[in-house]
Write a protein that holds these residues in place. Structure first.
Motif, PDB file in Angstrom:
ATOM      1  N   GLY A  48       0.816  -1.216   0.000  1.00 26.60           N
ATOM      2  CA  GLY A  48       0.000   0.000   0.000  1.00 26.60           C
ATOM      3  C   GLY A  48       0.849   1.265   0.000  1.00 26.60           C
ATOM      4  N   LYS A  49       1.942   1.260   0.797  1.00 27.83           N
ATOM      5  CA  LYS A  49       2.837   2.418   0.823  1.00 27.83           C
ATOM      6  C   LYS A  49       3.510   2.609  -0.533  1.00 27.83           C
ATOM      7  CE  LYS A  49       3.569   4.685   3.844  1.00 27.83           C
ATOM      8  NZ  LYS A  49       2.847   5.942   4.133  1.00 27.83           N
ATOM      9  N   CYS A  50       3.940   1.513  -1.157  1.00 26.31           N
ATOM     10  CA  CYS A  50       4.574   1.602  -2.487  1.00 26.31           C
ATOM     11  C   CYS A  50       3.596   2.171  -3.506  1.00 26.31           C
ATOM     12  CB  CYS A  50       5.073   0.231  -2.937  1.00 26.31           C
ATOM     13  SG  CYS A  50       6.506  -0.381  -2.049  1.00 26.31           S
ATOM     14  N   GLU A  51       2.358   1.683  -3.487  1.00 27.95           N
ATOM     15  CA  GLU A  51       1.356   2.161  -4.442  1.00 27.95           C
ATOM     16  C   GLU A  51       1.013   3.629  -4.202  1.00 27.95           C
ATOM     17  OE1 GLU A  51       0.454   1.027  -7.146  1.00 27.95           O
ATOM     18  OE2 GLU A  51       0.586  -1.133  -7.059  1.00 27.95           O
ATOM     19  N   GLU A  52       1.016   4.028  -2.937  1.00 23.72           N
ATOM     20  CA  GLU A  52       0.710   5.404  -2.586  1.00 23.72           C
ATOM     21  C   GLU A  52       1.815   6.367  -3.027  1.00 23.72           C
ATOM     22  OE1 GLU A  52       0.789   7.691   1.682  1.00 23.72           O
ATOM     23  OE2 GLU A  52      -0.329   5.816   1.594  1.00 23.72           O
ATOM     24  N   ASN A  53       3.060   5.915  -2.993  1.00 26.60           N
ATOM     25  CA  ASN A  53       4.204   6.813  -3.195  1.00 26.60           C
ATOM     26  C   ASN A  53       4.844   6.797  -4.577  1.00 26.60           C
ATOM     27  OD1 ASN A  53       4.046   7.720  -0.537  1.00 26.60           O
ATOM     28  ND2 ASN A  53       5.459   6.172   0.211  1.00 26.60           N
ATOM     29  N   TRP A  54       4.622   5.774  -5.389  1.00 27.43           N
ATOM     30  CA  TRP A  54       5.452   5.629  -6.589  1.00 27.43           C
ATOM     31  C   TRP A  54       5.306   6.780  -7.576  1.00 27.43           C
ATOM     32  CZ3 TRP A  54       4.356   5.027 -11.776  1.00 27.43           C
ATOM     33  CH2 TRP A  54       3.024   4.763 -12.128  1.00 27.43           C
ATOM     34  N   ARG A  55       4.111   7.303  -7.758  1.00 24.21           N
ATOM     35  CA  ARG A  55       3.942   8.390  -8.725  1.00 24.21           C
ATOM     36  C   ARG A  55       4.753   9.623  -8.325  1.00 24.21           C
ATOM     37  NH1 ARG A  55      -0.814   5.666  -8.925  1.00 24.21           N
ATOM     38  NH2 ARG A  55      -1.644   5.213 -10.986  1.00 24.21           N
ATOM     39  N   GLY A  56       4.748   9.957  -7.041  1.00 29.07           N
ATOM     40  CA  GLY A  56       5.530  11.090  -6.559  1.00 29.07           C
ATOM     41  C   GLY A  56       7.025  10.835  -6.680  1.00 29.07           C
ATOM     42  N   VAL A  57       7.457   9.614  -6.362  1.00 32.38           N
ATOM     43  CA  VAL A  57       8.876   9.258  -6.465  1.00 32.38           C
ATOM     44  C   VAL A  57       9.336   9.350  -7.915  1.00 32.38           C
ATOM     45  CG1 VAL A  57      10.532   7.359  -6.211  1.00 32.38           C
ATOM     46  CG2 VAL A  57       8.904   7.851  -4.366  1.00 32.38           C
ATOM     47  N   HIS A  58       8.563   8.760  -8.833  1.00 34.20           N
ATOM     48  CA  HIS A  58       8.918   8.831 -10.256  1.00 34.20           C
ATOM     49  C   HIS A  58       8.902  10.284 -10.730  1.00 34.20           C
ATOM     50  CE1 HIS A  58       8.303   4.464 -11.819  1.00 34.20           C
ATOM     51  NE2 HIS A  58       8.711   4.445 -10.561  1.00 34.20           N
ATOM     52  N   GLY A  59       7.922  11.061 -10.273  1.00 33.94           N
ATOM     53  CA  GLY A  59       7.840  12.469 -10.664  1.00 33.94           C
ATOM     54  C   GLY A  59       9.056  13.262 -10.209  1.00 33.94           C
ATOM     55  N   ARG A  60       9.507  13.018  -8.977  1.00 36.72           N
ATOM     56  CA  ARG A  60      10.702  13.706  -8.485  1.00 36.72           C
ATOM     57  C   ARG A  60      11.939  13.256  -9.271  1.00 36.72           C
ATOM     58  NH1 ARG A  60       7.664  13.069  -4.052  1.00 36.72           N
ATOM     59  NH2 ARG A  60       8.712  11.220  -3.233  1.00 36.72           N
ATOM     60  N   PHE A  61      11.992  11.962  -9.629  1.00 39.37           N
ATOM     61  CA  PHE A  61      13.107  11.471 -10.439  1.00 39.37           C
ATOM     62  C   PHE A  61      13.131  12.192 -11.786  1.00 39.37           C
ATOM     63  CE2 PHE A  61      14.834   8.673 -13.707  1.00 39.37           C
ATOM     64  CZ  PHE A  61      16.093   8.404 -13.185  1.00 39.37           C
ATOM     65  N   VAL A  62      11.980  12.284 -12.440  1.00 44.00           N
ATOM     66  CA  VAL A  62      11.886  12.973 -13.730  1.00 44.00           C
ATOM     67  C   VAL A  62      12.327  14.433 -13.583  1.00 44.00           C
ATOM     68  CG1 VAL A  62      10.265  13.806 -15.496  1.00 44.00           C
ATOM     69  CG2 VAL A  62      10.165  11.427 -14.724  1.00 44.00           C
ATOM     70  N   GLY A  63      11.979  15.065 -12.476  1.00 40.91           N
ATOM     71  CA  GLY A  63      12.387  16.441 -12.237  1.00 40.91           C
ATOM     72  C   GLY A  63      13.900  16.614 -12.200  1.00 40.91           C
ATOM     73  N   HIS A  64      14.600  15.615 -11.720  1.00 42.97           N
ATOM     74  CA  HIS A  64      16.072  15.689 -11.653  1.00 42.97           C
ATOM     75  C   HIS A  64      16.733  15.463 -13.009  1.00 42.97           C
ATOM     76  CE1 HIS A  64      16.698  16.128  -7.345  1.00 42.97           C
ATOM     77  NE2 HIS A  64      15.638  15.358  -7.189  1.00 42.97           N
ATOM     78  N   LEU A  65      16.029  14.885 -13.962  1.00 44.12           N
ATOM     79  CA  LEU A  65      16.641  14.606 -15.258  1.00 44.12           C
ATOM     80  C   LEU A  65      17.071  15.870 -15.995  1.00 44.12           C
ATOM     81  CD1 LEU A  65      14.279  11.758 -16.524  1.00 44.12           C
ATOM     82  CD2 LEU A  65      16.656  11.529 -15.731  1.00 44.12           C
ATOM     83  N   GLY A  66      16.350  16.951 -15.787  1.00 39.05           N
ATOM     84  CA  GLY A  66      16.663  18.198 -16.478  1.00 39.05           C
ATOM     85  C   GLY A  66      17.727  19.033 -15.799  1.00 39.05           C
ATOM     86  N   GLU A  67      18.126  18.641 -14.573  1.00 39.08           N
ATOM     87  CA  GLU A  67      19.125  19.413 -13.850  1.00 39.08           C
ATOM     88  C   GLU A  67      20.518  19.141 -14.410  1.00 39.08           C
ATOM     89  OE1 GLU A  67      18.747  18.503  -9.714  1.00 39.08           O
ATOM     90  OE2 GLU A  67      16.713  19.304  -9.599  1.00 39.08           O
ATOM     91  N   LYS A  68      21.397  20.106 -14.232  1.00 42.20           N
ATOM     92  CA  LYS A  68      22.789  19.927 -14.658  1.00 42.20           C
ATOM     93  C   LYS A  68      23.473  18.901 -13.791  1.00 42.20           C
ATOM     94  CE  LYS A  68      23.231  23.753 -17.364  1.00 42.20           C
ATOM     95  NZ  LYS A  68      23.461  23.705 -18.697  1.00 42.20           N
ATOM     96  N   ALA A  69      24.339  18.103 -14.401  1.00 43.47           N
ATOM     97  CA  ALA A  69      25.059  17.063 -13.663  1.00 43.47           C
ATOM     98  C   ALA A  69      26.074  17.660 -12.726  1.00 43.47           C
ATOM     99  CB  ALA A  69      25.740  16.111 -14.637  1.00 43.47           C
TER     100      ALA A  69
END
Length: 171
Positions: free
Chosen positions: A150-171
């Motif tokens: 239940g915790k995984c299902e509740e959190n995955w969209r936000g976790v993936h969204g934050r990951f996607v947000g980091h893709l555009g940042e400079k290395a």
């Protein structure tokens, strides 16, 4: 014979933005600090020595603040060990937590065209060439498996969204 142990599997796919390259997505996946900090319940973490049997695996001691667990299962904070191993297309992440919980997660960067049509229909966002594919296997006692799932299902969209947000940042 009745068993109190159970297992659950989860599968999540997020299309990455069109500007994302495989190399950039993999760079972010191999950034363990970034991955650990994506956890919305993270309180803190520290690095542990790598196991001698797997020197390429990095080990961490992670403490999460989990205020929504059923009373008596765990305290409001849970400390567990996490082993993260970089792979050629992502990472393998194994969590060993109290009460015998073992959660094995793989995050992979895959070509969108390699996803099946049914799987492609389940994605969250984006129209890019690459997708983030997360597969989770949870093993523990029945009540704990349901709670963690239940915790995984509740959190995955936000976790993936934050990951996607980091893709555009400079290395």
């Amino acid at each position: 014979m009745f068993s109190f142990n159970s297992a659950a599997t989860l599968h999540h796919v997020t299309h990455l933005p069109p500007s994302t390259t495989f190399a950039r997505a993999l760079e972010c996946l191999h950034n363990h600090d970034l991955l650990i900090r994506l956890d919305p319940e993270l309180a803190h973490y520290s690095t542990l020595p790598s196991p001698s049997s797997a020197p390429s695996t990095k080990r961490y001691k992670v403490t999460d603040s989990m205020h929504t667990l059923p009373a008596g299962l765990w305290d409001t904070t849970v400390t567990f060990e996490a082993d993260i191993t970089n792979t050629e297309d992502g990472i393998e992440w194994i969590i060993r937590a109290p009460l015998g919980l073992v959660q094995r997660t793989t995050w992979r960067v895959v070509k969108r065209e390699s996803l099946g049509k049914e799987e492609d229909a389940l994605v969250v966002n984006g129209e890019g060439e690459w997708s983030l594919v997360e597969d989770v296997e949870i093993k523990a006692n029945r009540m704990l498996v349901g709670t963690v799932k239940g915790k995984c299902e509740e959190n995955w969209r936000g976790v993936h969204g934050r990951f996607v947000g980091h893709l555009g940042e400079k290395a």
